[in-house]
Write a protein that holds these residues in place. Structure first.
Motif, PDB file in Angstrom:
ATOM      1  N   LYS A  88       0.976  -1.183  -0.012  1.00  0.00           N
ATOM      2  CA  LYS A  88      -0.047  -0.040  -0.075  1.00  0.00           C
ATOM      3  C   LYS A  88       0.823   1.022   0.108  1.00  0.00           C
ATOM      4  O   LYS A  88       1.927   1.200   0.477  1.00  0.00           O
ATOM      5  CB  LYS A  88      -0.927  -0.041   1.263  1.00  0.00           C
ATOM      6  CG  LYS A  88      -2.256  -0.966   1.292  1.00  0.00           C
ATOM      7  CD  LYS A  88      -2.710  -0.585   2.608  1.00  0.00           C
ATOM      8  CE  LYS A  88      -3.938  -1.748   2.605  1.00  0.00           C
ATOM      9  NZ  LYS A  88      -4.684  -1.549   3.844  1.00  0.00           N
ATOM     10  N   GLU A  89       0.313   2.341  -0.536  1.00  0.00           N
ATOM     11  CA  GLU A  89       1.053   3.646  -0.559  1.00  0.00           C
ATOM     12  C   GLU A  89      -0.005   4.745  -0.504  1.00  0.00           C
ATOM     13  O   GLU A  89      -1.157   4.633  -1.035  1.00  0.00           O
ATOM     14  CB  GLU A  89       1.839   3.650  -1.746  1.00  0.00           C
ATOM     15  CG  GLU A  89       3.053   4.895  -1.808  1.00  0.00           C
ATOM     16  CD  GLU A  89       3.997   4.849  -0.740  1.00  0.00           C
ATOM     17  OE1 GLU A  89       4.741   3.568  -0.439  1.00  0.00           O
ATOM     18  OE2 GLU A  89       4.357   5.800  -0.035  1.00  0.00           O
ATOM     19  N   LEU A  90       0.314   5.690   0.267  1.00  0.00           N
ATOM     20  CA  LEU A  90      -0.752   6.901   0.342  1.00  0.00           C
ATOM     21  C   LEU A  90      -0.336   7.814  -1.109  1.00  0.00           C
ATOM     22  O   LEU A  90       0.967   8.375  -1.299  1.00  0.00           O
ATOM     23  CB  LEU A  90      -0.447   7.592   1.501  1.00  0.00           C
ATOM     24  CG  LEU A  90      -1.653   8.890   1.701  1.00  0.00           C
ATOM     25  CD1 LEU A  90      -2.853   8.416   2.062  1.00  0.00           C
ATOM     26  CD2 LEU A  90      -1.074   9.866   2.716  1.00  0.00           C
TER      27      LEU A  90
ATOM     28  N   ARG B 205      -5.417  12.653  -1.025  1.00  0.00           N
ATOM     29  CA  ARG B 205      -4.624  11.843  -0.868  1.00  0.00           C
ATOM     30  C   ARG B 205      -5.376  10.596  -0.689  1.00  0.00           C
ATOM     31  O   ARG B 205      -6.295  10.530   0.450  1.00  0.00           O
ATOM     32  CB  ARG B 205      -3.679  11.896   0.050  1.00  0.00           C
ATOM     33  CG  ARG B 205      -2.387  13.116  -0.491  1.00  0.00           C
ATOM     34  CD  ARG B 205      -1.279  13.196   0.395  1.00  0.00           C
ATOM     35  NE  ARG B 205      -0.657  14.233  -0.172  1.00  0.00           N
ATOM     36  CZ  ARG B 205       0.268  14.434  -0.986  1.00  0.00           C
ATOM     37  NH1 ARG B 205       0.628  12.891  -1.653  1.00  0.00           N
ATOM     38  NH2 ARG B 205       0.691  15.458  -1.481  1.00  0.00           N
ATOM     39  N   VAL B 206      -4.821   9.523  -0.993  1.00  0.00           N
ATOM     40  CA  VAL B 206      -5.580   8.263  -0.803  1.00  0.00           C
ATOM     41  C   VAL B 206      -4.812   6.731  -0.761  1.00  0.00           C
ATOM     42  O   VAL B 206      -3.740   6.852  -1.303  1.00  0.00           O
ATOM     43  CB  VAL B 206      -6.670   8.055  -1.782  1.00  0.00           C
ATOM     44  CG1 VAL B 206      -6.000   8.054  -3.170  1.00  0.00           C
ATOM     45  CG2 VAL B 206      -7.732   6.871  -1.720  1.00  0.00           C
ATOM     46  N   VAL B 207      -5.417   5.831  -0.075  1.00  0.00           N
ATOM     47  CA  VAL B 207      -4.323   4.761   0.333  1.00  0.00           C
ATOM     48  C   VAL B 207      -4.702   3.932  -0.974  1.00  0.00           C
ATOM     49  O   VAL B 207      -5.676   3.413  -1.289  1.00  0.00           O
ATOM     50  CB  VAL B 207      -4.952   3.875   1.420  1.00  0.00           C
ATOM     51  CG1 VAL B 207      -4.049   2.530   1.725  1.00  0.00           C
ATOM     52  CG2 VAL B 207      -4.723   5.031   2.714  1.00  0.00           C
TER      53      VAL B 207
ATOM     54  N   ALA C 274      -7.441   5.987   4.923  1.00  0.00           N
ATOM     55  CA  ALA C 274      -7.330   7.732   5.284  1.00  0.00           C
ATOM     56  C   ALA C 274      -7.621   8.352   3.808  1.00  0.00           C
ATOM     57  O   ALA C 274      -7.137   7.934   2.886  1.00  0.00           O
ATOM     58  CB  ALA C 274      -5.849   7.992   5.925  1.00  0.00           C
TER      59      ALA C 274
ATOM     60  N   ALA D 161      -6.945  12.610   2.463  1.00  0.00           N
ATOM     61  CA  ALA D 161      -6.727  14.107   2.951  1.00  0.00           C
ATOM     62  C   ALA D 161      -7.151  14.796   1.391  1.00  0.00           C
ATOM     63  O   ALA D 161      -6.210  14.712   0.823  1.00  0.00           O
ATOM     64  CB  ALA D 161      -5.212  14.102   3.107  1.00  0.00           C
TER      65      ALA D 161
END
Lengths: 645, 204
Positions: free
Chosen positions: A13-15, A180-182, B35, B37
């Motif tokens: 996973k990455e944001l 921004r999202v996972v 999450a 943002a």
């Protein structure tokens, strides 16, 4: 940027920023060519791809404008390379010409056009729903229902385009692109970077004889495309009930949260729609089976609603359809908006959390964006305002110069105390407007103010027009060496390409001279006296010769200079006010209006410089009539200056 | 956790709000949570007002927090706290820097006194829900005025300890900026944590 951290990884996973998720989707789909002109909210897609281009062995460029970018990517796809172009919604207006043609010819491999629309106009001159372009041009439009779907939806858009051999529009919006999202990383398809061109002029030469045939084929193909979208993986019918909510694109995420909030998720039927254009007929008919009324929730225009009503009418299905009457046209979707529409539609009451306050008290200052501390545009606007005042005083208020502006940071010159933008219409229109005004306003001076990147984008043809048709006006080109507004992308004058290698730096003054402008000067905005003198010379030249003149105002963007200095480990100088010398005249914080300077307190009008905001440009020290501003400590002036080139 | 935690992060463009919000979302992800943002880009960054919607939960769908829907408001500038107070409800905890940054709009903007703004905030935000911190002074005291955002992040951390991976958070803060700035950012972050512990008894 985080995208670089995902290269070589095919799981985990990455944001990622929404736009980086789109870039990652393109990479997983094997994109080989990407081209764009920066524009909020689309910029980070190709910016992210540019940063990893060398690692992946793919070709990425910043093009001079959206039309060129479109043609670069489109052409690559006709030669068998999977390609992507990205632009903000109004960018597609610039690229509309090849956009329409691309549907006629089709392509040989994936060609994905990302249109990042800006509902709410966070950073745009209008609110435009580019799904309508898809309808008009016969190009299918795909949307992500939630930020977390962006990556896989992008991948699916590439696969669809490859299968159909047809361009596909991926439509994003500000909230998708800038959230921004996972993201769950997936396997990467190896890019095929070497194309193969198979000549086929009867397909790619759009003369009327060919176009008539292809128009017919296109209309037939459109039916096939519509049927193909019926089982597009991001379309789904969820929940059950006699009421149906059709939620298009990101509106789905709000509808879902609204239903969860009302405790009705699963008890109302929801059509999650990620293919608004063309609306898949069978999917719709399946969803409306046994349904008594329908609500369509979508941002901006009733694109889905109108198509849906047509399908229902054609099929003889008579159910109540609500949509824009409950949802409204204006601005972006919010949970409040979705909740209110859904509750009204379902006839249920709800209480939402009560805001602590409903109004902003009057003591809170309005805070429009402004030119940064150290911005080289500020001394220019300071001088332009002085010149305008001078002319108005000498020759009368009715002859005060008119400033035709353009799109970029310098649009902020419209604000007080400069009032140096009277029009801002679209990219390049500063010079276009100046052409028209100068022919009807006699000897009232028109000053076109345009940035460097915008000049290359759409400023050259109207400048050629001015020389050709003898339009007398002044063009001020603000050359801060970079496309600043969108976050520092290089352009043809920067001397660097998207992927970092050196490039020939095309000089704006050379372009102006080459197209026949006789008065061309280059000035430094931090040298206020010389700048003012040269601009006045240009004004006199225009009055005498009735021809256009160009003044290039050159100095690097302050953010760029500060970033370069930091990277070199150079301590940014800070300026301070000598309170013994300061008389409280306020020129530095009123007429010059540097955001880092304010008055000491409510009662004490002397100036104070905020060290958190000062970028050490030192121009306030030049304009201070009392010599009361100086650097906090001595610094290497030559070295500091080198970062501003 | 079942309910989504909604955090409205506000301040002035250039104060490092995107960095602050991004680190929050990353630390939530490191904790195994979902999450989002939603950032403000473009024009708004030029010294304009900035709001970032950070949402943390088991599964978060929509980017934006509704009015009255914030569990926390984190602010790096006092008048911006007031501007976005409509996102707060009676239970919202407001964690705010006490500094006022005045926009340079001569003739249009009247100077305001932080003290008066604070009084107004106290009259609206319930007792026990308002946490003020002199973040700019603390950062300036460290010789790092630009680390104000990290002081505010530090101050928010004890409140959010159940949704953040604290080990990741500290390591991540230590990667912000270059050279000496990195150390200062980490120090600023720690000062923020200890400040709310000492003054308000909200500790890690």
């Amino acid at each position: 940027m985080s995208l670089a951290r995902t290269i070589g990884r095919e799981s985990g996973k990455e944001l990622l920023l929404g736009n980086e998720a789109i870039a990652r989707g393109a990479i997983e789909a094997g994109v080989a060519v990407a081209a764009a002109y920066p524009g909020t909210p689309s910029t980070e897609i190709v910016e992210a791809l540019a940063r990893v281009a060398k690692d992946l062995g793919i070709y990425v460029e910043w093009s001079t404008n959206e039309k060129v970018a479109f043609e670069v990517a489109y052409a690559a796809a006709t030669a068998g390379a999977r390609s992507l172009t990205a632009m903000k919604h109004v960018g597609l207006n610039v690229a509309a010409d090849p956009f329409f043609s691309s549907a006629y010819t089709g392509v040989e491999e994936s060609f994905v056009i990302v249109s990042a629309d800006d509902p709410g106009m966070w950073s745009s001159q209008n609110e435009q729903d580019n799904r309508i372009y898809g309808l008009h041009a016969y190009i299918p439009v795909i949307e992500a229902p939630r930020p977390k779907d962006l990556k896989d939806v992008t991948k699916a858009a590439f696969e669809l385009s490859s299968e159909l051999k047809h361009p596909v529009m991926l439509r994003s919006t500000t909230r998708l692109s800038h959230t921004r999202v996972v993201v769950e990383l997936g396997p990467i398809r190896r890019p095929v970077t070497r194309g193969r061109y198979i000549k086929n002029p009867s397909k790619y030469v759009l003369v009327p004889a060919h176009a008539r045939r292809m128009r017919k084929e296109l209309v037939e193909k459109w039916g096939r495309i519509e049927r193909r979208l019926e089982d597009f993986p991001f379309n789904a019918v969820e929940g059950e009930g006699k009421q149906l909510i059709v939620a298009s694109g990101v509106s789905y995420s709000y509808v879902r949260e609204a239903l969860e909030y009302l405790g009705l998720w699963g008890r109302v039927k929801v059509l999650k729609l990620s293919t608004p254009v063309p609306l898949p007929r069978k999917l719709v008919l399946r969803a409306v089976e046994g349904v008594e009324k329908i609500l369509v929730v979508e941002e901006l225009e009733p694109v889905v609603e109108d198509q849906l009503k047509r399908v229902l009418f054609d099929e003889g299905v008579r159910v109540e359809v609500r949509g824009k009457d409950l949802v409204g046209y204006l601005y972006e979707m919010t949970l409040d908006r979705a909740l209110s529409a859904v509750a009204k539609f379902l006839g249920v009451d709800y209480t939402s959390p009560e805001p602590l306050v409903t109004e902003v008290p009057s003591f809170v200052p309005s805070r429009p964006p402004q030119l940064c501390p150290g911005c080289p545009y500020r001394p220019l606007f300071y001088v332009l305002r002085r010149i305008a005042n001078m002319i108005a005083t000498r020759r009368g208020k009715e002859l005060e110069p008119i400033f035709t502006g353009d799109i970029g940071c310098y649009t902020l010159g419209m604000n007080p105390p400069f009032y140096a933008q009277d029009t801002t219409i679209c990219m390049g229109a500063s010079i276009g407007f100046a052409n028209g005004l100068s022919h009807v306003l006699g000897d009232r001076l028109v000053i076109a103010v345009i940035g460097d990147s915008t000049f290359f984008h759409a400023g050259i043809p109207p400048l050629v027009n001015a020389v050709y048709n003898g339009a007398p006006f002044l063009v001020v080109v603000l050359d801060n060496r970079i496309t600043a507004m969108t976050g520092h992308q290089p352009h043809p004058g920067t001397g660097m390409r998207a992927t970092g290698e050196e490039a020939p730096a095309i000089r704006i003054e050379d372009v102006a001279r080459a197209v026949g402008v006789e008065f061309v000067e280059v000035v430094d905005p931090f040298d206020l006296k010389t700048m003012q003198r040269k601009i006045m010379e240009a004004v006199d030249y225009i009055a005498e010769h009735r021809k256009p003149a160009v003044v290039v105002v050159r100095r690097a963007c302050a953010l760029l200079a500060v970033a370069r200095a930091r990277a070199a480990g150079f301590e940014i100088p800070r300026y301070v006010v000598d309170l013994d010398k300061c008389t409280g005249c306020g020129i530095c914080y009123t007429a010059f209006a540097c955001p880092a300077i304010s008055q000491l307190s409510l009662k004490d009008k002397r100036a104070i410089i905020d060290p958190e905001l000062c970028t050490g440009c030192g121009v306030c020290a030049v304009i201070c009539p009392f010599d009361a501003i100086r650097p906090e400590k001595e610094y290497d002036k030559e070295k500091w200056e080198s970062f501003w080139r | 956790m079942a309910r989504t935690v909604n955090i409205v992060v506000v301040g002035v463009g250039g104060q490092g709000l995107l960095t602050l919000s991004r680190i929050l979302a990353e630390a939530a992800m490191a904790r195994g949570l979902d999450a989002l943002a939603a950032e403000t880009h473009g024009l708004s960054q030029r010294g304009g007002t900035v709001i970032v919607h950070v949402r943390i939960g088991d599964e978060v769908h929509a980017p934006l927090i509704p009015l009255g829907g914030a569990d926390y408001i984190l602010s790096t500038e006092l008048s911006e706290t007031v501007r976005y107070l409509s996102y707060a409800n009676r239970g919202t905890k407001v964690i705010t820097n006490t500094k006022v940054i005045l926009p340079a709009l001569p003739g249009l903007v009247k100077p305001i006194e932080p003290r008066e703004v604070l009084e107004w905030l106290r009259s609206k935000v319930g007792k026990g829900n308002l946490y003020t911190i002199e973040a700019s002074d603390i950062a300036a005291g460290l010789g790092a005025p630009q680390s104000t955002n990290m002081v505010v992040l530090g101050a928010a951390t004890p409140f959010l300890k159940d949704v953040l991976d604290l080990g990741y958070l500290e390591k991540r803060v230590a990667r912000v900026g270059r050279g000496r700035i990195r150390e200062l950012n980490l120090e600023a972050f720690r000062r923020g944590i200890s400040y709310v512990c000492e003054r308000y008894g909200v500790c890690l």
